[in-house]
Design an enzyme around this catalytic site. Structure first.
Site, PDB file in Angstrom:
ATOM      1  N   LYS A 274     -12.966   0.434   6.215  1.00  0.00           N
ATOM      2  CA  LYS A 274     -13.536  -0.339   5.114  1.00  0.00           C
ATOM      3  C   LYS A 274     -14.665  -1.256   5.582  1.00  0.00           C
ATOM      4  O   LYS A 274     -15.731  -1.283   5.001  1.00  0.00           O
ATOM      5  CB  LYS A 274     -12.452  -1.168   4.427  1.00  0.00           C
ATOM      6  CG  LYS A 274     -11.235  -0.363   3.987  1.00  0.00           C
ATOM      7  CD  LYS A 274     -11.562   0.626   2.885  1.00  0.00           C
ATOM      8  CE  LYS A 274     -10.498   1.679   2.756  1.00  0.00           C
ATOM      9  NZ  LYS A 274      -9.611   1.575   1.649  1.00  0.00           N
TER      10      LYS A 274
ATOM     11  N   TRP B  36       0.863  -1.192   0.000  1.00  0.00           N
ATOM     12  CA  TRP B  36       0.000   0.000   0.000  1.00  0.00           C
ATOM     13  C   TRP B  36       0.899   1.242   0.000  1.00  0.00           C
ATOM     14  O   TRP B  36       1.897   1.302   0.734  1.00  0.00           O
ATOM     15  CB  TRP B  36      -0.884  -0.029   1.247  1.00  0.00           C
ATOM     16  CG  TRP B  36      -1.816   1.138   1.394  1.00  0.00           C
ATOM     17  CD1 TRP B  36      -2.695   1.616   0.466  1.00  0.00           C
ATOM     18  CD2 TRP B  36      -1.956   1.978   2.552  1.00  0.00           C
ATOM     19  NE1 TRP B  36      -3.385   2.681   0.980  1.00  0.00           N
ATOM     20  CE2 TRP B  36      -2.950   2.923   2.254  1.00  0.00           C
ATOM     21  CE3 TRP B  36      -1.358   2.000   3.808  1.00  0.00           C
ATOM     22  CZ2 TRP B  36      -3.355   3.889   3.171  1.00  0.00           C
ATOM     23  CZ3 TRP B  36      -1.760   2.963   4.715  1.00  0.00           C
ATOM     24  CH2 TRP B  36      -2.751   3.896   4.399  1.00  0.00           C
TER      25      TRP B  36
ATOM     26  N   ASP C 105      -0.796  -5.130   9.518  1.00  0.00           N
ATOM     27  CA  ASP C 105      -1.742  -4.113   9.067  1.00  0.00           C
ATOM     28  C   ASP C 105      -3.034  -4.839   8.721  1.00  0.00           C
ATOM     29  O   ASP C 105      -3.067  -5.676   7.816  1.00  0.00           O
ATOM     30  CB  ASP C 105      -1.181  -3.387   7.836  1.00  0.00           C
ATOM     31  CG  ASP C 105      -2.123  -2.287   7.364  1.00  0.00           C
ATOM     32  OD1 ASP C 105      -3.215  -2.138   7.938  1.00  0.00           O
ATOM     33  OD2 ASP C 105      -1.755  -1.569   6.409  1.00  0.00           O
TER      34      ASP C 105
HETATM   35  C1  LIG Z   1      -3.442  -1.775   3.445  1.00  0.00           C
HETATM   36  C2  LIG Z   1      -4.047  -0.565   4.068  1.00  0.00           C
HETATM   37  N1  LIG Z   1      -3.645  -0.203   5.286  1.00  0.00           N
HETATM   38  C3  LIG Z   1      -4.150   0.880   5.898  1.00  0.00           C
HETATM   39  C4  LIG Z   1      -5.098   1.655   5.282  1.00  0.00           C
HETATM   40  C5  LIG Z   1      -5.558   2.892   5.991  1.00  0.00           C
HETATM   41  O1  LIG Z   1      -6.833   2.871   6.423  1.00  0.00           O
HETATM   42  P1  LIG Z   1      -7.506   4.154   7.089  1.00  0.00           P
HETATM   43  O2  LIG Z   1      -8.311   4.782   6.025  1.00  0.00           O
HETATM   44  O3  LIG Z   1      -8.308   3.590   8.199  1.00  0.00           O
HETATM   45  O4  LIG Z   1      -6.424   5.045   7.571  1.00  0.00           O
HETATM   46  C6  LIG Z   1      -5.569   1.310   4.005  1.00  0.00           C
HETATM   47  C7  LIG Z   1      -6.556   2.135   3.325  1.00  0.00           C
HETATM   48  O5  LIG Z   1      -6.813   2.060   2.163  1.00  0.00           O
HETATM   49  C8  LIG Z   1      -5.021   0.176   3.390  1.00  0.00           C
HETATM   50  O6  LIG Z   1      -5.402  -0.200   2.164  1.00  0.00           O
END
Ligand SMILES: Cc1ncc(COP(=O)(O)O)c(C=O)c1O
Length: 382
Positions: free
Chosen positions: A262, A144, A226
């Site tokens: 999500k 990511w 994560d």
């Molecule tokens: C792999 C991954 N980690 C963390 C996040 C971050 O999520 P948040 O929107 O809760 O900060 C995302 C968001 O798209 C993600 O895809």
């Protein structure tokens, strides 16, 4: 003559690709446009969609505010107690040895990103302190886009890759992954996607996780999970937390950045939890006390609305069932009353194809080539 700005030398930063994509999308007049950038629930018409169980809970919270049984007092620095308790339990499971023996807990943070950032800030200060920011941190290649930035901005300078994706065979590059972790300096940090790996959509199987665990343990690496998509990979909350629980069951200390953006569709409410599993309750208390200082100096204390929603749903058996059975099952299953889920995920997530994999479940061919040929605005590789 007016003096020039003191910031005249500041260069304009590159736009953030995924948000730029959304902005370009908004102004595009094409009648059949579909935004494949940010992955968010959408109606059949491509409009934002609030989960019915969330809307219902918000109505209940509004009534409680009216009746003055809720208020807007500050939350504790460490967050909404019921939220952190239930969220941590969702991640580690009710039978978690860490929870049962008082050496695991959560800290409410600002979304999954806040969890990564606070976790990284903590590790930079307290994990491998001789090296501090020079301690190597390993990320899957690809990963990511924000992972490296959060760790870099937390002061880590040695950001490394472990190979993850075998492009030729379109599957997990397990041998290479293990090789890279095997050659990592002892006491490096390793960032692991708990499930629904972003962007490949391909997760290690149970036996493969055992091999990863083995090398993490032998090399004394620090596992930082994560978990941004619990429930989305398999449709089952417990199954999607299996890797975290496996590591915990083998006695490892770990952190896990847990996001509810999500799986509750609460993107702008910034609901996150940093799960901590420590060796013993004394270590946990010290870790938490340090994290309190980090949070206090960064945002002081977290917002309550999203955390209240999640805590209410997770804490009420009826609402919880509604959430987990309608929200997280595979599209096409009977519990989806109007078939919405399938479309929302598929339409919005081609650049994060793990969600397309809800339609092509858990195959190893899911890092689709879609984004290369089917985009109009461009998409920067991660
Ligand atoms: C792999 C991954 N980690 C963390 C996040 C971050 O999520 P948040 O929107 O809760 O900060 C995302 C968001 O798209 C993600 O895809």
């Amino acid at each position: 003559m007016e003096r020039p700005s003191s910031f005249a030398e500041v260069p304009h930063a590159q736009p953030i690709a995924v948000f730029q994509l959304t902005a370009d999308f908004r102004v595009d007049p094409h009648p059949s446009k579909v935004n494949l950038g940010v992955g968010a629930f959408r109606t059949e018409d491509g409009l934002p969609w609030v989960l019915p169980v969330v809307a219902k809970t918000e109505a209940q919270l509004a009534r409680e505010l009216e009746e003055s049984t809720l208020d807007h007092e500050y939350l504790p620095v460490i967050g909404h107690p019921e939220f952190t308790r239930l969220a941590t339990q969702l991640s580690l499971g009710e039978a978690s040895p860490g929870l049962q023996s008082g050496r695991a807990a959560g800290v409410q943070v600002i979304g999954g990103t806040g969890a990564l950032r606070i976790g990284a800030e903590f590790l930079r200060r307290w994990w491998n302190p001789e090296l501090g920011g020079k301690c190597p941190v390993y990320f899957s290649e690809p990963t990511w886009g924000n992972h490296l930035s959060t760790f870099r901005d937390a002061g880590f300078t040695d950001l490394r890759k472990y190979r993850y994706w075998d492009e030729a065979c379109r599957r997990l590059a397990l041998t290479e992954l293990l090789e890279d972790l095997e050659s990592a300096p002892e006491k490096s940090v390793v960032l692991l996607h708990a499930c629904a790996h972003n962007p490949t959509g391909t997760d290690p199987t149970g036996p493969q996780w055992l091999q990863i665990l083995d090398v993490v343990k032998r090399r004394n690496l620090f596992p930082f999970f994560d978990s941004a998509y619990q429930g989305f990979a398999s449709g089952k909350l417990d199954e999607d937390a299996a890797a975290i629980r496996l590591f915990e069951s083998h006695g490892l200390e770990l952190l896990c950045a847990q996001s509810f953006s999500k799986n509750f569709g609460l993107y702008n409410e910034r609901v996150g939890n940093l799960v901590i599993v420590a060796r013993d309750s004394a270590a946990l208390a010290c870790i938490k006390s340090q994290i309190v200082l980090l949070v206090r100096a960064m945002w002081s204390n977290p917002p309550s609305h999203g955390a209240r929603i999640v805590a209410t749903v997770l804490g009420d058996p009826v609402l919880r069932k509604e959430w987990s059975s309608s929200g997280l099952s595979y599209p096409g299953e009977a519990c989806v009353p109007d078939g919405k889920w399938a479309h929302q995920h598929v339409c919005s997530q081609f650049t994060q194809p793990q969600l397309c994999c809800r339609v092509y479940p858990r195959c190893s061919h899911n890092y689709l080539g879609m984004r290369v040929v089917h985009h109009d605005y461009g998409f920067q590789p991660l």
